[in-house]
Motif scaffolding. Sequence first.
Motif, PDB file in Angstrom:
ATOM      1  N   VAL A  63       0.864  -1.182   0.000  1.00 25.85           N
ATOM      2  CA  VAL A  63       0.000   0.000   0.000  1.00 25.85           C
ATOM      3  C   VAL A  63       0.898   1.229   0.000  1.00 25.85           C
ATOM      4  O   VAL A  63       1.787   1.351   0.850  1.00 25.85           O
ATOM      5  N   ALA A  64       0.668   2.133  -0.938  1.00 24.41           N
ATOM      6  CA  ALA A  64       1.442   3.376  -1.006  1.00 24.41           C
ATOM      7  C   ALA A  64       0.487   4.500  -1.385  1.00 24.41           C
ATOM      8  O   ALA A  64       0.092   4.635  -2.541  1.00 24.41           O
ATOM      9  N   VAL A  65       0.102   5.282  -0.385  1.00 28.37           N
ATOM     10  CA  VAL A  65      -0.807   6.410  -0.591  1.00 28.37           C
ATOM     11  C   VAL A  65      -0.114   7.648  -0.053  1.00 28.37           C
ATOM     12  O   VAL A  65      -0.030   7.840   1.165  1.00 28.37           O
ATOM     13  N   VAL A  70       2.556   0.988   3.490  1.00 29.56           N
ATOM     14  CA  VAL A  70       2.558  -0.284   4.207  1.00 29.56           C
ATOM     15  C   VAL A  70       3.208  -1.303   3.287  1.00 29.56           C
ATOM     16  O   VAL A  70       2.763  -1.516   2.160  1.00 29.56           O
ATOM     17  N   SER A  71       4.268  -1.910   3.764  1.00 34.57           N
ATOM     18  CA  SER A  71       5.000  -2.883   2.958  1.00 34.57           C
ATOM     19  C   SER A  71       4.839  -4.270   3.555  1.00 34.57           C
ATOM     20  O   SER A  71       4.692  -4.438   4.771  1.00 34.57           O
TER      21      SER A  71
END
Length: 824
Positions: A63-65, A70-71
């Motif tokens: 997740v990359a916002v 979140v990796s």
Amino acid sequence: MGILAVVFAGFILAAFTPWITRSLGRLSGWMYALVPTGIVAYLATYTAAVQDGGAVSASFDWVAVEAFTVSLSFYLDGLSLFFALLISGVGALIYIYAGAYLEGHHHLGRFFSYLSMFMASMIGMVLADNLLTFYIFFEGTSFASFMLIGFNHYSSESRRSAWQALLVTKAGGLALLVGFVLMYMVTGTYQISEIIQQGALIQQSEFYVAIVILVLAGAFTKSAQFPFYFWLPNAMKAPTPVSAYLHSATMVKAGIYVMARLHPALSGTDFWVIVVTSFGALTMLLSAWLALQYTDMKGVLAYTTVMALGLLTMLLGIGSEIALKACMLFVLVHALYKATLFMITGAVDHGIHVRDITKLSGLRHKMPITAAAAGLAALSMAGIPPFFGFIGKEVVYEAALNGGVAETAIAGISVLANIALVAGAGLLALKPFWGSPSEAAEHAHQASAGLWFGPVVLAAFCVLLGLFPGWFGDPFLGPAVGAVMGEPTSLYLVLWHGFTIELLLSAITVASGVALYFATPAMRNHAIGRGFERAFGSGLDRGYDRVIDGILGLAKWQTRLLQNGVLRYYMATILGFTVLLVGGTFLRHELGGFAIDFSDLQIYDAAIALLIVSGAISIIFLRSRLAAVVSLGISGIGIALVYLTFGAPDLAMTQFLVETLTVILFALVLIELPNLKESVSNGGRIRDALIAVGVGAVITGLMLVALQYPFDSSMANFYAVNTYTEAEGRNIVNTILVDFRAIDTLGEIVVLMIAGFGIYTLLSYQSAGSEGEGNSEGPEGKVDQPRRETLADAPASADQPAAAPASGDANGADIAESVDKPDT
């Protein structure tokens, strides 16, 4: 990529087990065991990489916002490798055992699916290097264990136990999540490998105490520490393969892993030492003696599991090098003998359907292999040389004697708990298998290979690791201890340390435990023993019921208060809280002090304002609903005049049409309503007046605050320029509605249309009820009209929510009952 495959192999397997099991049949358990066996083989190749504090990491974008990332980060060091090997190694044997134990069960494929999800969640949790990823896997274990504990869903006891385990561990999980967020606020990272390097920063933070409390709340609920341990014995309602896996190497060790993983960052302070050590010691002592109060073999095993978890927690609280060595050593010791004894218990129960110790004896004649495995595991549990449990107990006593703070008390508590553990080992292995065969033993038979293979393998390890402790010392346990300490260390294990104070304590423990074994029946039946069990055993379970009943009672009370079926109360609640929140914001930010200038006020402006106010105030005194609607329309017409005076004739025209249509629709609806007598107490009138004044003041304040800011006309200019050229219309409001915001307007039209259909359906239903009233004949062929329950009539239960208040019969009796209810 290999680590990612290790983590998700169980989830992939879980997706296909319901179909594969149908084809494999009785071989399914043996075949599924190949997956965790392969995981063990793969992870074992990293043994050299984690020596001397080494670690292997892998990260995959998830997740990359914007700034939030979140990796799927995984971190394989000595601690995570040790736990992953334990989870997958014991898991392989559990698969084999479960296939035999549940052979022929019509939901065997579903069971293996749950078991695979659980194993994968545990492996993902211990390997996770990101706090959020860790939390997802942590909660995944709670969900999977809920499904496993409640596998026999037709049993109310199984369902209750599953819900209890889920609620307790989920509550702790939420606390853990908050603790993780606080750690991120302090350290600026979610990476666990980076957080454990910043222990000094966390301990100097103002959030340190809160972080410790929240993290321990998650760990204590998961690993069944006092006062939360009541859920774990109740989880015995699960099938025995589940109990064997959860209690030995997986779920209950998750809390221990949390404390061990974050130990370098959170430990070392007096607060940590006192809290963790005291709760662990108390849990260890209470649960060890509670185990002797039960005659069910699984009950004894459950409380001895709690005892072991308390011991591990106490050792993590002490935090010295020898204590951490004892902790990691005892994790393995406990997993070996506890999984063995659980599977032995399941084999006995599977064969003769009896687990009551008082009804079992002499089973060794019919179940020699099972009896041999039980004896070996029990000797390790009791700490008899040369078994692996003896080494573990020696190191535990050494850690207790060097515990620093209150070391004498810690050593004494450890001895008392281990005395009860020795007696418990006798109850599990000596009483059922030795002596003259009981009536139940006459029906016993040697279990199938799938039921005795796992216990024999684990029991053999109890002997081999006792004779050759170096096999697992430096290669696996040493790096695990180093990871918990935060610095490399070695773990040299030997069977014989010479004549030491620890050996003396071991001798006292065994001798006292043997004496206690023979005294257990009398102690169990004594009033003190029964009172002890009621206070710290079943008493805590009853306390849980009272808490749940209190929560449900509060929910019912607030439902009756807020969802009472009276529209006036709904509006009062919504508007009242709006006034409190917005008004509180005004006060907190001191948004008053705006100046009001009446210098440009014209006579017609004052007249329009008077018209609006008069229409609104007159509603209070009018008794006719139709007159009230007309009066409300007068206020709306006044607002249209305001638009007109400020040069917005198109908007004014729209307002005129809307107000006229609204009055007509209200009038048509009011004609159909019964003439109800409404009664409002003086207190209710005062409440309504205060809320009305508050809403007016808040809205006025918002408008005045908005006027303090410079007006941005860019949007208005856009519409003024593009209304004719783009939308080909001259009415700005209309073009906004049907062109610029066409999709929004279409959505509103759809909502209104659906609402209209709903109203029409309700009116049609009420008309049909009026026509058929008094004509229903029940079983003679005509359908009775359903009884419409009010909220007070609805059943109040946890399984079925209370029915919503009915709209009433056509004569309006039920409506009158709800409307006429006096305000309190």
